[in-house]
Enzyme design. Structure first.
Site, PDB file in Angstrom:
ATOM      1  N   ASP A   9      47.333  20.560 -41.743  1.00 45.78           N
ATOM      2  CA  ASP A   9      48.452  20.556 -42.204  1.00 45.78           C
ATOM      3  C   ASP A   9      48.209  21.581 -43.777  1.00 45.78           C
ATOM      4  OD1 ASP A   9      51.052  20.182 -43.706  1.00 45.78           O
ATOM      5  OD2 ASP A   9      51.205  18.456 -42.512  1.00 45.78           O
ATOM      6  N   ASP A  10      49.323  22.505 -43.927  1.00 42.18           N
ATOM      7  CA  ASP A  10      49.152  23.278 -45.161  1.00 42.18           C
ATOM      8  C   ASP A  10      49.671  22.518 -46.246  1.00 42.18           C
ATOM      9  OD1 ASP A  10      51.562  23.268 -44.037  1.00 42.18           O
ATOM     10  OD2 ASP A  10      52.200  25.050 -45.516  1.00 42.18           O
ATOM     11  N   ASP A  53      49.660  20.356 -37.354  1.00 39.79           N
ATOM     12  CA  ASP A  53      51.051  20.691 -37.949  1.00 39.79           C
ATOM     13  C   ASP A  53      51.776  21.971 -37.290  1.00 39.79           C
ATOM     14  OD1 ASP A  53      53.233  20.275 -39.536  1.00 39.79           O
ATOM     15  OD2 ASP A  53      52.356  21.890 -41.217  1.00 39.79           O
ATOM     16  N   MET A  55      54.527  23.801 -38.571  1.00 36.48           N
ATOM     17  CA  MET A  55      55.116  24.967 -39.511  1.00 36.48           C
ATOM     18  C   MET A  55      53.894  25.138 -40.656  1.00 36.48           C
ATOM     19  SD  MET A  55      57.935  24.940 -38.313  1.00 36.48           S
ATOM     20  CE  MET A  55      58.940  26.278 -39.396  1.00 36.48           C
ATOM     21  N   ASP A 331      14.789  -5.060 -15.094  1.00 35.28           N
ATOM     22  CA  ASP A 331      14.162  -5.151 -13.805  1.00 35.28           C
ATOM     23  C   ASP A 331      14.491  -6.470 -13.334  1.00 35.28           C
ATOM     24  OD1 ASP A 331      12.194  -6.570 -14.796  1.00 35.28           O
ATOM     25  OD2 ASP A 331      10.704  -4.894 -14.374  1.00 35.28           O
ATOM     26  N   ILE A 332      14.205  -6.658 -11.990  1.00 32.94           N
ATOM     27  CA  ILE A 332      14.427  -8.092 -11.121  1.00 32.94           C
ATOM     28  C   ILE A 332      13.263  -8.833 -11.561  1.00 32.94           C
ATOM     29  CG2 ILE A 332      14.837  -9.432  -9.022  1.00 32.94           C
ATOM     30  CD1 ILE A 332      16.254  -6.441  -8.279  1.00 32.94           C
ATOM     31  N   ASN A 339       9.878 -10.482  -2.029  1.00 38.17           N
ATOM     32  CA  ASN A 339       9.710  -9.584  -0.808  1.00 38.17           C
ATOM     33  C   ASN A 339       8.438 -10.473   0.034  1.00 38.17           C
ATOM     34  OD1 ASN A 339      11.139  -7.361  -1.192  1.00 38.17           O
ATOM     35  ND2 ASN A 339       9.623  -6.435  -2.476  1.00 38.17           N
ATOM     36  N   ASP A 348      15.498  -5.409  -0.021  1.00 36.53           N
ATOM     37  CA  ASP A 348      16.455  -4.244  -0.198  1.00 36.53           C
ATOM     38  C   ASP A 348      18.017  -4.862  -0.380  1.00 36.53           C
ATOM     39  OD1 ASP A 348      14.405  -2.558   0.175  1.00 36.53           O
ATOM     40  OD2 ASP A 348      14.993  -2.079   2.470  1.00 36.53           O
ATOM     41  N   GLU A 374      11.834  -2.071  -8.505  1.00 38.50           N
ATOM     42  CA  GLU A 374      13.063  -2.998  -8.980  1.00 38.50           C
ATOM     43  C   GLU A 374      13.515  -2.629 -10.386  1.00 38.50           C
ATOM     44  OE1 GLU A 374       9.126  -5.374  -9.708  1.00 38.50           O
ATOM     45  OE2 GLU A 374       9.769  -3.651  -8.455  1.00 38.50           O
TER      46      GLU A 374
END
Length: 466
Positions: A9-10, A53, A55, A331-332, A339, A348, A374
């Site tokens: 804005d001016d 702005d 204007m 991670d798990i 497994n 999986d 994992e």
């Protein structure tokens, strides 16, 4: 949500007033007093949104907006024009110049903050899609999409939820100029049913429904995967600014004040349709680029190769703007036992379910990757350490609190994860470079090791427990 806002804005008192209001809301404010200075600030400061702005002497706001939209490097920055001009023709001119919205002085604070936050959220999502497309392009997998403003806006499918026959006729007649196909209903239940059953590129919802709450419909649309990305244009009375702000917070994209001006309706409709088509192209282009080279075939997540290409670019972009980036490495727990006890097929199944739960509980612009085995990583842009730790704890609970359904005779098994969290460090080293992606992941890995050593099924922030 914080963001960098450029106020142009001016008139110095206007700049100071807007800057003070935004600063109180914890925005980072940059200022400029002329059109040329605004363009310089945009290139140098990389704002998330521009409050412009109209204007101004020399180069007015319309010309500045046109120059922003013509420059590929900055054309995706949202622009809100702020001016004393209140005629619909001025708003239409601003929208046609590429502005995202048009706020009239004196600016309503509720409208201002709601609009800024809404547009910043949109920019964050678009930036992430563009960055992902750029990453895929760097790997030689696709040609980049052009821009929002090169998209057509004709022949869109539009759903209108409006119970005023006069307003409905005006809407249908106006948008039909673009050969749009308009479907209408006067109930929220009917609108939701149609939106879920058919394909639309824009949904127009009236907040002046006599017997129903249009905001409830906004919430329902954003809660369904099929309708989550469809732009929503709200219609409201001038006295409904608080409800408009709530609508923007719920995920509406734009609004129009009644009585409806046909040209403004058409301009806003075209803007939303173009944006939807651009984002659809980004998403389709990006999805087409995903191959076995970039994704993990088991979980569908990104793999290490994609992460290695994407993370440095993300850090470079965020570091230049001093925006936080956090990494979650998890991670798990005791995955080998899974497994060994139930077989690799069940292992999986567990990996896939962990990936799905992680993806469901993160933002759509967070990056989730499987590093191997994992081990998983989450990269969260615009997220500081405290926020990341809170997200990590929520994710840990989502995994631990609900047993995993598996094909083994036991039916369900308990699974937990350990998470290490690290925040990117923008401190420059002796060579003038910030921390690398590998260094960030190493710190997250150290925190993960601490979580394992402390008993597993927990979150540890980088540096905690030393």
């Amino acid at each position: 949500m914080s963001a960098r806002v450029l106020v142009v804005d001016d008139v110095l008192p206007n700049v100071k007033l807007l800057a003070a209001k935004l600063t109180r809301e914890y925005f980072d404010v940059v200022t400029a007093n002329s059109g040329p200075e605004a363009l310089e600030r945009i290139h140098a400061q990389h704002p998330d949104i521009v409050l412009l702005d109209v204007m101004m002497p020399g180069m007015d706001g319309f010309e500045v907006c046109e120059k922003i939209r013509a420059d590929p490097a900055i054309m995706h920055i949202p622009v809100v024009m702020v001016t004393a001009l209140s005629d619909a023709s001025d708003r239409v001119r601003g929208l046609e110049a590429g502005a995202d919205d048009f706020l009239t002085k004196p600016v309503n604070d509720v409208a201002l903050f709601a609009r800024v936050r809404s547009l910043v959220r949109l920019k964050m999502m678009t930036d992430e899609w563009r960055l992902r497309e750029s990453t895929s392009g760097q790997l030689g997998m696709l040609v980049a999409t052009d821009s929002v403003h090169t998209q057509t806006a004709e022949a869109a499918r539009v759903l209108v939820v409006e119970d005023s026959a006069i307003d409905l006729d005006k809407i249908v007649e106006t948008v039909a100029r673009d050969r749009d196909v308009v479907t209408d209903t006067d109930t929220c239940a009917g609108g939701l049913e149609l939106a879920l059953a058919e394909e639309f590129e824009l949904i127009v919802i009236s907040l002046t429904l006599m017997r129903e709450d249009g905001l409830r419909l906004c919430s329902q649309l954003r809660s369904h995967e099929k309708t989550r990305q469809i732009p929503i244009l709200l219609l409201a009375d001038e006295t409904d600014m608080d409800r408009i702000a709530k609508g923007l917070e719920l995920g509406a994209n734009d609004y129009l004040i009644k009585p409806i001006d046909r040209n403004e309706l058409l301009a806003r409709t075209r803007t939303q349709v173009r944006r939807k088509r651009y984002q659809d192209k980004l998403r389709a282009n990006y999805e087409a680029s995903l191959s076995m080279a970039l994704t993990d075939s088991l979980t569908g997540l990104f793999n290490r190769r994609y992460l290695s290409a994407h993370l440095p670019r993300l850090l470079d972009r965020s570091g230049g703007n001093n925006k936080p980036v956090s990494a979650l490495l998890f991670d798990i727990d005791h995955f080998k036992v899974v497994n060994d006890t139930w077989g690799h097929g069940v292992g999986d199944e567990v990996l896939k379910e962990v990936a799905q739960r992680a993806s469901r509980n993160l933002r759509n612009f967070d990056l989730v990757a499987r590093l191997g085995g994992e081990e998983f990583v989450v990269i969260m842009p615009d997220t500081d350490g405290n926020q990341a730790a809170a997200v990590a704890e929520r994710l840990r609970r989502r995994i631990a609190e609900e047993p995993f359904a598996v094909s083994a005779p036991v039916g369900k098994i308990d699974v937990t994860i350990s998470i290490g969290v690290a925040l990117a460090d923008w401190t420059l080293d002796a060579e003038g470079k910030p921390e690398s992606g590998d260094a960030l992941l190493r710190r997250a890995d150290t925190a993960l090791y601490q979580a394992k050593r402390s008993g597993r099924n927990r979150v540890v922030m980088d540096g905690a427990g030393e």
